[in-house]
Write a protein that holds these residues in place. Structure first.
Motif, PDB file in Angstrom:
ATOM      1  N   ALA A   1       0.812  -1.226   0.000  1.00 30.10           N
ATOM      2  CA  ALA A   1       0.000   0.000   0.000  1.00 30.10           C
ATOM      3  C   ALA A   1       0.840   1.269   0.000  1.00 30.10           C
ATOM      4  CB  ALA A   1      -0.923   0.003   1.218  1.00 30.10           C
ATOM      5  N   LEU A   2       2.132   1.166   0.262  1.00 29.27           N
ATOM      6  CA  LEU A   2       2.961   2.371   0.394  1.00 29.27           C
ATOM      7  C   LEU A   2       2.912   3.254  -0.843  1.00 29.27           C
ATOM      8  CD1 LEU A   2       6.292   1.555   2.292  1.00 29.27           C
ATOM      9  CD2 LEU A   2       4.541   3.257   2.849  1.00 29.27           C
ATOM     10  N   LYS A   3       2.908   2.647  -2.014  1.00 26.92           N
ATOM     11  CA  LYS A   3       2.899   3.458  -3.242  1.00 26.92           C
ATOM     12  C   LYS A   3       1.631   4.306  -3.330  1.00 26.92           C
ATOM     13  CE  LYS A   3       1.158  -0.351  -6.146  1.00 26.92           C
ATOM     14  NZ  LYS A   3       1.298  -1.441  -5.151  1.00 26.92           N
ATOM     15  N   TYR A   4       0.534   3.821  -2.753  1.00 30.61           N
ATOM     16  CA  TYR A   4      -0.700   4.601  -2.749  1.00 30.61           C
ATOM     17  C   TYR A   4      -0.639   5.707  -1.691  1.00 30.61           C
ATOM     18  CZ  TYR A   4      -2.516   0.681  -5.465  1.00 30.61           C
ATOM     19  OH  TYR A   4      -2.711  -0.276  -6.417  1.00 30.61           O
ATOM     20  N   TYR A   5      -0.048   5.377  -0.534  1.00 29.63           N
ATOM     21  CA  TYR A   5      -0.008   6.345   0.557  1.00 29.63           C
ATOM     22  C   TYR A   5       0.949   7.493   0.285  1.00 29.63           C
ATOM     23  CZ  TYR A   5      -2.638   2.914   3.243  1.00 29.63           C
ATOM     24  OH  TYR A   5      -3.604   2.059   3.677  1.00 29.63           O
ATOM     25  N   LEU A   6       1.964   7.253  -0.517  1.00 37.23           N
ATOM     26  CA  LEU A   6       2.929   8.300  -0.838  1.00 37.23           C
ATOM     27  C   LEU A   6       2.477   9.159  -2.011  1.00 37.23           C
ATOM     28  CD1 LEU A   6       6.264   6.326  -0.329  1.00 37.23           C
ATOM     29  CD2 LEU A   6       5.219   8.003   1.210  1.00 37.23           C
ATOM     30  N   THR A   7       1.413   8.754  -2.697  1.00 38.23           N
ATOM     31  CA  THR A   7       0.878   9.526  -3.819  1.00 38.23           C
ATOM     32  C   THR A   7      -0.567   9.954  -3.563  1.00 38.23           C
ATOM     33  OG1 THR A   7       0.247   7.451  -4.923  1.00 38.23           O
ATOM     34  CG2 THR A   7       2.377   8.416  -5.513  1.00 38.23           C
ATOM     35  N   PHE A   8      -1.069   9.680  -2.375  1.00 37.48           N
ATOM     36  CA  PHE A   8      -2.424  10.043  -1.954  1.00 37.48           C
ATOM     37  C   PHE A   8      -3.519   9.450  -2.844  1.00 37.48           C
ATOM     38  CE2 PHE A   8      -0.116  13.149   0.576  1.00 37.48           C
ATOM     39  CZ  PHE A   8      -0.753  12.963   1.795  1.00 37.48           C
TER      40      PHE A   8
END
Length: 377
Positions: free
Chosen positions: A113-120
């Protein structure tokens, strides 16, 4: 007991009752996630935040334009960044480090999920310990796009003599249509709630629009409006059940627009002095409301600590324990991260303002961008 006038409304520097509304919304969401009573239907508390965001952000831009004749977009984005990002990134970092320490970084879903959390794009991340941040993905994209759209729509509407509030209403209706036809409409419906708050701000900024809503600001009327809203909230579950499966659309996707509309009747009723505003402006309500953002984000960490200390706890006891510990964590974050970073943002903006003034060749009339809501009495 008289109703508020449009001049009274425009003179308000802050809306104290909205702190209490934030407090209720945040606690409802935490209770919903961690054992609170089902009749409370705390999941819909997020819609309160969405409507409030649309209303407050649009009101701030309208008043800035009214005061200065322009909307300083860089300063808007700086204020949002210093307000939203510090706590968000701190708690994301704590979640990642805690998962690594526990050896669950890959198994609990946070790695993917990090890629989503760092790009909102949080709403598209899989289930994981930071999943409650999905609403931040919705709001951050709103914060990014709405000011640009606000200026563009305002300029066009001014030239074409079109009501900006009408444009906002059409956008809201378009989002409902998108929700009912889009295969992933569950995410688009939340933008309807935000746009509903935007439209309310546009209507109330206009003297003619405010006149239509003015009866709601009468202290006696506001009591009945508040009672009616509580009745609507309690009816959320049966309404969802009644609408469930309607045309293949989940019942909650249909009840959200109704709830957002009810919020737009409630907010004017909370702005005028009276018993409802007094109840929502008490010190405990303000305390929780000021920390509601951190409380919302820290709930997962709080629940993990409670589960480690008292693993057998469940139901209302778990909800109370998670909320209480969450408020302790939120208070620490509020004092050590939120307030210092908000102050830092103000200093950065003040320096930018001074530098901009020094670069001006002489006194100038500021350009009027997106003039909105200057309706004649």
């Amino acid at each position: 007991m008289r109703s508020m006038t449009h001049a009274d409304y425009l003179a308000l520097r802050r809306f104290p009752a909205l702190d209490g509304l934030r407090a209720i919304a945040a606690v409802m969401v935490v209770f919903f996630h961690y054992g609170g009573p089902d009749w409370l239907q705390g999941w819909i508390g997020v819609q309160m935040f969405f409507v409030l965001s649309g209303f407050l952000i649009t009101t701030l831009m309208l008043r800035e334009e009214r005061r200065t004749g322009r909307i300083a977009l860089p300063e808007f984005y700086l204020r949002r960044a210093f307000r939203i990002l510090p706590v968000y990134l701190v708690l994301l970092g704590v979640t990642v480090l805690g998962s690594i320490a526990a050896g669950t970084f890959f198994s609990n879903g946070i790695a993917g999920a990090l890629k989503y959390y760092l790009t909102f794009f949080n709403e598209f991340g899989p289930g994981n310990p930071y999943a409650q941040s999905w609403s931040l993905g919705i709001e951050q994209k709103f914060y990014l796009v709405w000011p640009l759209l606000f200026v563009a729509v305002g300029t066009v509407a001014l030239k074409r003599r079109i009501s900006v509030a009408l444009v906002g209403m059409l956008l809201s209706v378009a989002f409902v249509g998108l929700t009912l036809t889009h295969p992933n409409g569950g995410w688009t419906i939340h933008y309807f709630s935000i746009l509903t708050g935007c439209v309310l701000a546009l209507v109330m900024h206009s003297s003619r629009g405010f006149a239509a809503l003015r009866p709601l600001t009468n202290p006696v009327v506001s009591v009945f409006v508040s009672i009616g809203f509580v009745a609507v909230h309690i009816a959320v579950r049966p309404i969802c059940a009644l609408l469930g499966g309607f045309g293949g659309i989940p019942g909650h996707n249909l009840v959200i627009p109704l709830y957002a509309a009810a919020m737009c009747l409630l907010l004017p009723a909370l702005l005028a002095p009276g018993p409802v505003q007094n109840a929502l402006s008490t010190r405990p309500m303000q305390f929780i409301g000021e920390r509601s953002y951190s409380l919302y984000l820290v709930q997962g960490i709080s629940a993990t600590v409670i589960a480690f200390i008292v693993p057998e706890l469940s139901g209302i006891g778990q909800a109370v324990a998670v909320t209480t510990l969450g408020l302790i964590f939120a208070s620490i974050l509020y004092k050590t991260v939120e307030l210092p970073m908000i102050s830092c943002g103000r200093r950065v903006i003040a320096r930018r303002s001074v530098k901009r003034q020094q670069q001006l060749p002489g006194p100038q009339e500021p350009p009027r961008l997106a003039t909105i809501g200057h309706a004649k009495p």
